[in-house]
Design a protein around this motif. Sequence first.
Motif, mmCIF file in Angstrom:
data_model
loop_
_atom_site.group_PDB
_atom_site.id
_atom_site.type_symbol
_atom_site.label_atom_id
_atom_site.label_comp_id
_atom_site.label_asym_id
_atom_site.label_seq_id
_atom_site.Cartn_x
_atom_site.Cartn_y
_atom_site.Cartn_z
ATOM 1 N N THR A 54 80.718 -9.997 49.377
ATOM 2 C CA THR A 54 80.920 -8.841 50.249
ATOM 3 C C THR A 54 81.259 -9.291 51.659
ATOM 4 O O THR A 54 82.158 -8.734 52.310
ATOM 5 C CB THR A 54 79.656 -7.953 50.269
ATOM 6 N N GLY A 55 80.557 -10.313 52.154
ATOM 7 C CA GLY A 55 80.871 -10.846 53.479
ATOM 8 C C GLY A 55 82.272 -11.417 53.554
ATOM 9 O O GLY A 55 83.006 -11.194 54.525
ATOM 10 N N ARG A 56 82.676 -12.137 52.526
ATOM 11 C CA ARG A 56 84.032 -12.696 52.493
ATOM 12 C C ARG A 56 85.094 -11.599 52.572
ATOM 13 O O ARG A 56 86.062 -11.702 53.324
ATOM 14 C CB ARG A 56 84.233 -13.512 51.208
ATOM 15 N N TRP A 57 84.901 -10.553 51.777
ATOM 16 C CA TRP A 57 85.926 -9.516 51.711
ATOM 17 C C TRP A 57 85.882 -8.590 52.915
ATOM 18 O O TRP A 57 86.907 -8.015 53.294
ATOM 19 C CB TRP A 57 85.807 -8.742 50.401
ATOM 20 N N ARG A 58 84.712 -8.468 53.565
ATOM 21 C CA ARG A 58 84.684 -7.636 54.773
ATOM 22 C C ARG A 58 85.499 -8.298 55.877
ATOM 23 O O ARG A 58 86.119 -7.612 56.707
ATOM 24 C CB ARG A 58 83.242 -7.396 55.232
ATOM 25 N N ARG A 59 85.540 -9.624 55.900
ATOM 26 C CA ARG A 59 86.393 -10.300 56.881
ATOM 27 C C ARG A 59 87.870 -10.078 56.551
ATOM 28 O O ARG A 59 88.705 -9.978 57.451
ATOM 29 C CB ARG A 59 86.087 -11.788 56.914
ATOM 30 N N VAL A 60 88.207 -10.008 55.265
ATOM 31 C CA VAL A 60 89.590 -9.712 54.881
ATOM 32 C C VAL A 60 90.002 -8.343 55.418
ATOM 33 O O VAL A 60 91.104 -8.172 55.946
ATOM 34 C CB VAL A 60 89.753 -9.759 53.350
ATOM 35 N N VAL A 61 89.106 -7.359 55.298
ATOM 36 C CA VAL A 61 89.399 -6.031 55.847
ATOM 37 C C VAL A 61 89.632 -6.133 57.345
ATOM 38 O O VAL A 61 90.548 -5.508 57.890
ATOM 39 C CB VAL A 61 88.253 -5.044 55.545
ATOM 40 N N GLY A 62 88.802 -6.911 58.046
ATOM 41 C CA GLY A 62 88.957 -7.075 59.491
ATOM 42 C C GLY A 62 90.280 -7.708 59.861
ATOM 43 O O GLY A 62 90.890 -7.351 60.876
ATOM 44 N N ARG A 63 90.734 -8.672 59.052
ATOM 45 C CA ARG A 63 92.039 -9.283 59.320
ATOM 46 C C ARG A 63 93.174 -8.304 59.045
ATOM 47 O O ARG A 63 94.167 -8.262 59.775
ATOM 48 C CB ARG A 63 92.212 -10.541 58.457
ATOM 49 N N GLU A 64 93.021 -7.531 57.975
ATOM 50 C CA GLU A 64 94.084 -6.598 57.579
ATOM 51 C C GLU A 64 94.175 -5.414 58.541
ATOM 52 O O GLU A 64 95.262 -4.927 58.838
ATOM 53 C CB GLU A 64 93.809 -6.086 56.161
ATOM 54 N N HIS A 65 93.030 -4.956 59.010
ATOM 55 C CA HIS A 65 92.977 -3.779 59.887
ATOM 56 C C HIS A 65 92.285 -4.185 61.192
ATOM 57 O O HIS A 65 91.062 -4.109 61.306
ATOM 58 C CB HIS A 65 92.232 -2.625 59.208
ATOM 59 N N GLN A 66 93.077 -4.622 62.141
ATOM 60 C CA GLN A 66 92.555 -5.127 63.412
ATOM 61 C C GLN A 66 91.738 -4.052 64.133
ATOM 62 O O GLN A 66 92.082 -2.871 64.127
ATOM 63 C CB GLN A 66 93.713 -5.584 64.305
ATOM 64 N N GLY A 67 90.641 -4.495 64.770
ATOM 65 C CA GLY A 67 89.818 -3.585 65.553
ATOM 66 C C GLY A 67 88.742 -2.871 64.763
ATOM 67 O O GLY A 67 88.044 -2.014 65.314
ATOM 68 N N THR A 68 88.573 -3.222 63.481
ATOM 69 C CA THR A 68 87.585 -2.514 62.665
ATOM 70 C C THR A 68 86.247 -3.238 62.569
ATOM 71 O O THR A 68 85.316 -2.728 61.953
ATOM 72 C CB THR A 68 88.125 -2.294 61.238
ATOM 73 N N LEU A 69 86.134 -4.419 63.157
ATOM 74 C CA LEU A 69 84.868 -5.149 63.121
ATOM 75 C C LEU A 69 84.016 -4.773 64.327
ATOM 76 O O LEU A 69 84.492 -4.774 65.463
ATOM 77 C CB LEU A 69 85.121 -6.659 63.123
#
Length: 360
Positions: A252-267
Amino acid sequence: MNPSPRAQSATQQETQEAVNPRSDPAERTWPAVSVVMPVLNEERHLADAVRGILAQDYPGELELVLAVGPSRDRTEEIGRKLAAEDQRVLVTTNPTGRTPQGLNIAIKASQYSIIVRVDGHSLLPSDYVRAAVETMEETGADNVGGIMAAEGVTPFEKAVARAMTSKLGVGNARFHTGGEAGEVETVYLGTFRRSALERVGGYDETFARAQDWEMNHRIRQTGGRVFFTPRMRVTYRPRPNLRALAKQYFHTGRWRRVVGREHQGTLNLRYLAPPIAVVAMTVGAVAGVFGFWPGWIVPGGYAVALVAGAAVEGRGLPPSAWARLPLVFATMHLTWGVGFLTSPPRLGQPAPVKPGESVQ
């Protein structure tokens, strides 16, 4: 996401019978609902999950589409037996076994304008679908969802369930800890308008994890609303052992970073806290090993905080579950943080085409 022949009329149906409030519930027309469930190795919970769906106190039509992956247990056998017993159940095949592919396959095979997503280890209360449709009516949202009510059976599962419903364990996400109804970034599972799923092209199949958050982000980007209500409460069965829990949170941690890379500003800080803690404790421990004793303050303070937090959060748990709570908290935090920090840059990216290989 190209709809199947069964689904091609669903968008028209949404405008004809769609979710519009009626003054007299006895005279209203309830929209037909498709429940979609991707399943893989769910022999233990599948029958109970399906029976909870078929027993819904919902006045409208309801179907259940199971997308069954290549399981190592009796999942497919149980699913087909349940389909033979009730014509509302349809079994489809998900060759990859992955969740987003299974969801898209099930949605394509479904036929109604309201899509309720559930999991094979989730148990729905009898009023879940009714509450979802009524909330959708009242709010005009494209997706509505409720509380991921983790409940364990064994002492370890009870400790995980308590951690997953506490702010110390998972932060302040309302679908974990509860709260007032309102618009949110994401919800657990979700009940969608088919038109919203078609608008954004369905689930992104490159996201093996975190596909719910990513989907809801695109719905909101395209003008849709995601709404949380505590009326919708789903019983969730936690992972049964420490290894399975660590694997779940690491990925889950690995893929949440993928979301952050794909959608900037969401972290935000909620997502960054675990990796920051991992880095801080690693630096502190290394400093301590090399003779700088104050370095042990960070990991030592974290350990003390976990024990103190478990003493508060674990009130009411059996002693056998309470004793496991500090370890459960640490596993959730640290594996999530390590997964985030070690997330490969190419994770979630389409595999490059090899020379001479055709692109389907």
